[in-house]
Design a protein around this motif. Structure first.
Motif, PDB file in Angstrom:
ATOM      1  N   VAL A 280      29.714  46.595 -59.789  1.00 16.01           N
ATOM      2  CA  VAL A 280      30.997  47.074 -59.273  1.00 16.01           C
ATOM      3  C   VAL A 280      32.123  46.582 -60.175  1.00 16.01           C
ATOM      4  O   VAL A 280      32.242  45.390 -60.456  1.00 16.01           O
ATOM      5  CB  VAL A 280      31.219  46.598 -57.830  1.00 16.01           C
ATOM      6  CG1 VAL A 280      32.565  47.071 -57.311  1.00 16.01           C
ATOM      7  CG2 VAL A 280      30.083  47.094 -56.930  1.00 16.01           C
ATOM      8  N   LEU A 281      32.953  47.519 -60.628  1.00 15.86           N
ATOM      9  CA  LEU A 281      34.071  47.208 -61.516  1.00 15.86           C
ATOM     10  C   LEU A 281      35.384  47.341 -60.757  1.00 15.86           C
ATOM     11  O   LEU A 281      35.471  48.042 -59.742  1.00 15.86           O
ATOM     12  CB  LEU A 281      34.067  48.155 -62.718  1.00 15.86           C
ATOM     13  CG  LEU A 281      32.767  48.188 -63.544  1.00 15.86           C
ATOM     14  CD1 LEU A 281      32.857  49.258 -64.621  1.00 15.86           C
ATOM     15  CD2 LEU A 281      32.500  46.830 -64.157  1.00 15.86           C
ATOM     16  N   LYS A 282      36.404  46.667 -61.262  1.00 16.80           N
ATOM     17  CA  LYS A 282      37.725  46.692 -60.638  1.00 16.80           C
ATOM     18  C   LYS A 282      38.729  47.274 -61.614  1.00 16.80           C
ATOM     19  O   LYS A 282      38.786  46.871 -62.778  1.00 16.80           O
ATOM     20  CB  LYS A 282      38.147  45.276 -60.235  1.00 16.80           C
ATOM     21  CG  LYS A 282      39.503  45.203 -59.557  1.00 16.80           C
ATOM     22  CD  LYS A 282      39.833  43.753 -59.194  1.00 16.80           C
ATOM     23  CE  LYS A 282      41.213  43.650 -58.567  1.00 16.80           C
ATOM     24  NZ  LYS A 282      41.565  42.261 -58.246  1.00 16.80           N
ATOM     25  N   ASN A 287      43.486  46.980 -56.743  1.00 19.25           N
ATOM     26  CA  ASN A 287      42.281  46.528 -56.052  1.00 19.25           C
ATOM     27  C   ASN A 287      41.239  47.627 -55.923  1.00 19.25           C
ATOM     28  O   ASN A 287      40.272  47.493 -55.171  1.00 19.25           O
ATOM     29  CB  ASN A 287      42.640  46.003 -54.653  1.00 19.25           C
ATOM     30  CG  ASN A 287      43.295  44.631 -54.716  1.00 19.25           C
ATOM     31  OD1 ASN A 287      42.920  43.803 -55.541  1.00 19.25           O
ATOM     32  ND2 ASN A 287      44.274  44.398 -53.847  1.00 19.25           N
ATOM     33  N   ASP A 288      41.459  48.733 -56.626  1.00 16.60           N
ATOM     34  CA  ASP A 288      40.505  49.839 -56.564  1.00 16.60           C
ATOM     35  C   ASP A 288      39.196  49.448 -57.238  1.00 16.60           C
ATOM     36  O   ASP A 288      39.192  48.903 -58.349  1.00 16.60           O
ATOM     37  CB  ASP A 288      41.094  51.082 -57.247  1.00 16.60           C
ATOM     38  CG  ASP A 288      42.302  51.633 -56.501  1.00 16.60           C
ATOM     39  OD1 ASP A 288      42.435  51.321 -55.300  1.00 16.60           O
ATOM     40  OD2 ASP A 288      43.110  52.357 -57.116  1.00 16.60           O
ATOM     41  N   ARG A 289      38.088  49.737 -56.572  1.00 16.52           N
ATOM     42  CA  ARG A 289      36.765  49.415 -57.099  1.00 16.52           C
ATOM     43  C   ARG A 289      36.014  50.704 -57.404  1.00 16.52           C
ATOM     44  O   ARG A 289      36.197  51.722 -56.730  1.00 16.52           O
ATOM     45  CB  ARG A 289      35.969  48.580 -56.091  1.00 16.52           C
ATOM     46  CG  ARG A 289      36.680  47.322 -55.586  1.00 16.52           C
ATOM     47  CD  ARG A 289      36.974  46.356 -56.702  1.00 16.52           C
ATOM     48  NE  ARG A 289      37.736  45.210 -56.261  1.00 16.52           N
ATOM     49  CZ  ARG A 289      37.237  43.985 -56.146  1.00 16.52           C
ATOM     50  NH1 ARG A 289      35.983  43.753 -56.466  1.00 16.52           N
ATOM     51  NH2 ARG A 289      37.998  42.995 -55.738  1.00 16.52           N
ATOM     52  N   TYR A 290      35.140  50.630 -58.409  1.00 21.13           N
ATOM     53  CA  TYR A 290      34.343  51.802 -58.766  1.00 21.13           C
ATOM     54  C   TYR A 290      33.057  51.345 -59.441  1.00 21.13           C
ATOM     55  O   TYR A 290      32.894  50.179 -59.808  1.00 21.13           O
ATOM     56  CB  TYR A 290      35.122  52.735 -59.699  1.00 21.13           C
ATOM     57  CG  TYR A 290      35.492  52.135 -61.031  1.00 21.13           C
ATOM     58  CD1 TYR A 290      34.693  52.351 -62.158  1.00 21.13           C
ATOM     59  CD2 TYR A 290      36.644  51.365 -61.184  1.00 21.13           C
ATOM     60  CE1 TYR A 290      35.028  51.806 -63.388  1.00 21.13           C
ATOM     61  CE2 TYR A 290      36.981  50.813 -62.403  1.00 21.13           C
ATOM     62  CZ  TYR A 290      36.171  51.038 -63.502  1.00 21.13           C
ATOM     63  OH  TYR A 290      36.493  50.488 -64.726  1.00 21.13           O
ATOM     64  N   SER A 303      34.322  56.196 -56.963  1.00 19.89           N
ATOM     65  CA  SER A 303      35.216  55.248 -56.288  1.00 19.89           C
ATOM     66  C   SER A 303      34.540  54.780 -55.000  1.00 19.89           C
ATOM     67  O   SER A 303      33.883  55.564 -54.304  1.00 19.89           O
ATOM     68  CB  SER A 303      36.548  55.919 -55.956  1.00 19.89           C
ATOM     69  OG  SER A 303      37.230  56.284 -57.139  1.00 19.89           O
ATOM     70  N   THR A 305      34.353  51.465 -51.689  1.00 15.39           N
ATOM     71  CA  THR A 305      34.933  50.354 -50.925  1.00 15.39           C
ATOM     72  C   THR A 305      33.866  49.286 -50.748  1.00 15.39           C
ATOM     73  O   THR A 305      32.688  49.603 -50.543  1.00 15.39           O
ATOM     74  CB  THR A 305      35.417  50.832 -49.545  1.00 15.39           C
ATOM     75  OG1 THR A 305      36.375  51.874 -49.733  1.00 15.39           O
ATOM     76  CG2 THR A 305      36.067  49.684 -48.773  1.00 15.39           C
ATOM     77  N   ILE A 306      34.286  48.046 -50.858  1.00 15.75           N
ATOM     78  CA  ILE A 306      33.357  46.931 -50.685  1.00 15.75           C
ATOM     79  C   ILE A 306      33.331  46.519 -49.221  1.00 15.75           C
ATOM     80  O   ILE A 306      34.372  46.351 -48.584  1.00 15.75           O
ATOM     81  CB  ILE A 306      33.772  45.737 -51.565  1.00 15.75           C
ATOM     82  CG1 ILE A 306      33.629  46.097 -53.042  1.00 15.75           C
ATOM     83  CG2 ILE A 306      32.920  44.515 -51.244  1.00 15.75           C
ATOM     84  CD1 ILE A 306      34.136  45.022 -53.965  1.00 15.75           C
ATOM     85  N   ARG A 309      29.930  40.869 -48.211  1.00 17.84           N
ATOM     86  CA  ARG A 309      29.463  40.174 -49.414  1.00 17.84           C
ATOM     87  C   ARG A 309      28.440  39.129 -49.005  1.00 17.84           C
ATOM     88  O   ARG A 309      28.625  38.430 -48.018  1.00 17.84           O
ATOM     89  CB  ARG A 309      30.628  39.451 -50.121  1.00 17.84           C
ATOM     90  CG  ARG A 309      31.739  40.362 -50.575  1.00 17.84           C
ATOM     91  CD  ARG A 309      32.923  39.538 -51.050  1.00 17.84           C
ATOM     92  NE  ARG A 309      34.033  40.364 -51.489  1.00 17.84           N
ATOM     93  CZ  ARG A 309      34.286  40.684 -52.735  1.00 17.84           C
ATOM     94  NH1 ARG A 309      33.501  40.230 -53.694  1.00 17.84           N
ATOM     95  NH2 ARG A 309      35.319  41.443 -53.058  1.00 17.84           N
ATOM     96  N   ILE A 316      28.226  48.521 -50.509  1.00 19.28           N
ATOM     97  CA  ILE A 316      29.145  49.497 -51.110  1.00 19.28           C
ATOM     98  C   ILE A 316      29.215  50.732 -50.218  1.00 19.28           C
ATOM     99  O   ILE A 316      28.198  51.229 -49.728  1.00 19.28           O
ATOM    100  CB  ILE A 316      28.728  49.866 -52.551  1.00 19.28           C
ATOM    101  CG1 ILE A 316      27.282  50.355 -52.602  1.00 19.28           C
ATOM    102  CG2 ILE A 316      28.910  48.674 -53.471  1.00 19.28           C
ATOM    103  CD1 ILE A 316      26.859  50.828 -53.985  1.00 19.28           C
TER     104      ILE A 316
END
Length: 345
Positions: A280-282, A287-290, A303, A305-306, A309, A316
């Motif tokens: 997962v990259l930011k 704060n968008d994750r993809y 795209s 959402t986390i 954890r 994901i």
């Protein structure tokens, strides 16, 4: 004739040149494939949790003090001492106790005599009632004095405060840093407890026996277990919360009252798509994750959402990611949407 021959040679050369360029472009495209490693996504059962913070408290706590002011004859313990249930902790001046004990012996003799006389109707009812009343009043007074003169431990625990010394006068105030009027303080630190106010929406999910994981900053790599002991039956109309008491076993006494902790309540289990955290990259500056997945040999940017954890895995969430997709776990930093992929084993 010569002219036609020259034109034929030129055409052949042109075709050869075009074929060479085409082959060169094809080779370049092959070279542009970016080597990556992928991992197939799968669903796993994960616990849905609620995280709250709380201060740990002693399971039981007693501030020892007599009901009336008096001189302290002897304190038998020091701060840090471990004591057993029934152990003598503090003894106050015994003058009044000794006087009452002597008085009680005389009154008990009169009481026993009155009981015997009553059996043969040799005493008036008034005299008998008077003897009984005096006996009961003196006995109650004697028990009160014993309790306030010789103070014993009601449970196993550790002395956490000592606010007076032998021979000093206890006057009923809170001295020496005591939070309440007391001579010494005793706490039971195995187990511990904590109080948490939960939102009313979880009232039906959190029950007596619900498991709780506890984390404390002083032990960053440790997880301590506990469970809900009491669920308070009412909801605060102002805050829309309800209180729960959590009990935490503390056999080795590593945790102590006053420590700040995070409590994690396991309220349910569900299936979720889980991926390695490194996939997962930011997006820089947000704060968008993809992440990238393999779509027919090309990178597809998704795209997401986390969710929860845990360790090196992440839940994901995205409508474009499903179980069985191949997510890029190595080489994703060089990819853009549509990049051709060379899948490494």
């Amino acid at each position: 004739m010569i002219k036609k021959t020259l034109l034929g040679i030129a055409a052949v050369m042109l075709l050869a040149s075009c074929g060479s360029k085409k082959n060169e472009q094809t080779a370049q495209k092959e070279e542009m494939k970016i080597p990556v490693k992928v991992q197939k996504l799968s669903k796993q059962k994960i616990s849905r949790t609620l995280d709250y913070s709380a201060n740990l408290q002693a399971y039981e706590q007693v501030f020892f003090a007599p009901a009336t002011a008096g001189r302290i004859q002897k304190i038998y313990v020091e701060v840090g001492d471990r004591v057993k249930k029934g152990q003598l902790l503090v003894e106050m001046d015994k003058t009044q106790l000794l006087q009452t004990e002597a008085q009680f012996e005389n009154i008990k003799t009169e009481y026993d005599r009155a009981v015997k006389l009553k059996k043969t109707n040799s005493i008036s009812q008034q005299a008998y009632d008077q003897a009984v009343t005096q006996y009961e009043v003196t006995k109650t007074n004697l028990e009160f004095l014993r309790e306030n003169t010789r103070m014993v431990a009601p449970f196993d625990g550790v002395i956490t405060g000592k606010y007076f010394e032998d021979g000093e006068m206890y006057t009923g105030g809170a001295f020496g840093g005591a939070s309440k009027p007391s001579i010494i303080a005793l706490e039971k630190i195995h187990p511990l407890k904590a109080y948490v106010n939960l939102s009313e929406q979880y009232f039906l999910q959190v029950k007596e026996g619900t498991k709780v994981n506890l984390r404390c900053s002083i032990f960053p790599d440790r997880v301590f277990g506990g469970e809900v002991k009491i669920v308070y039956p009412t909801i605060d109309p102002a805050s829309r919360t309800f209180s729960v008491e959590v009990q935490i076993p503390n056999t080795k006494e590593e945790l102590r009252p006053g420590m700040y902790a995070t409590l994690e309540f396991a309220v349910s289990q569900s299936e979720a798509v889980v991926a390695p955290a490194i996939a997962v990259l930011k997006m820089q500056g947000s704060n968008d994750r993809y992440a990238f997945v393999n779509r027919n040999g090309k990178a597809k940017r998704i795209s997401l959402t986390i969710g929860k954890r845990f360790e090196d895995q992440l839940e994901i969430i995205s409508p474009d990611i499903q179980e069985g997709d191949e997510i890029v776990v190595v080489g994703q930093g060089r990819l853009v949407d549509g990049s051709p992929l060379q899948i490494l084993q």
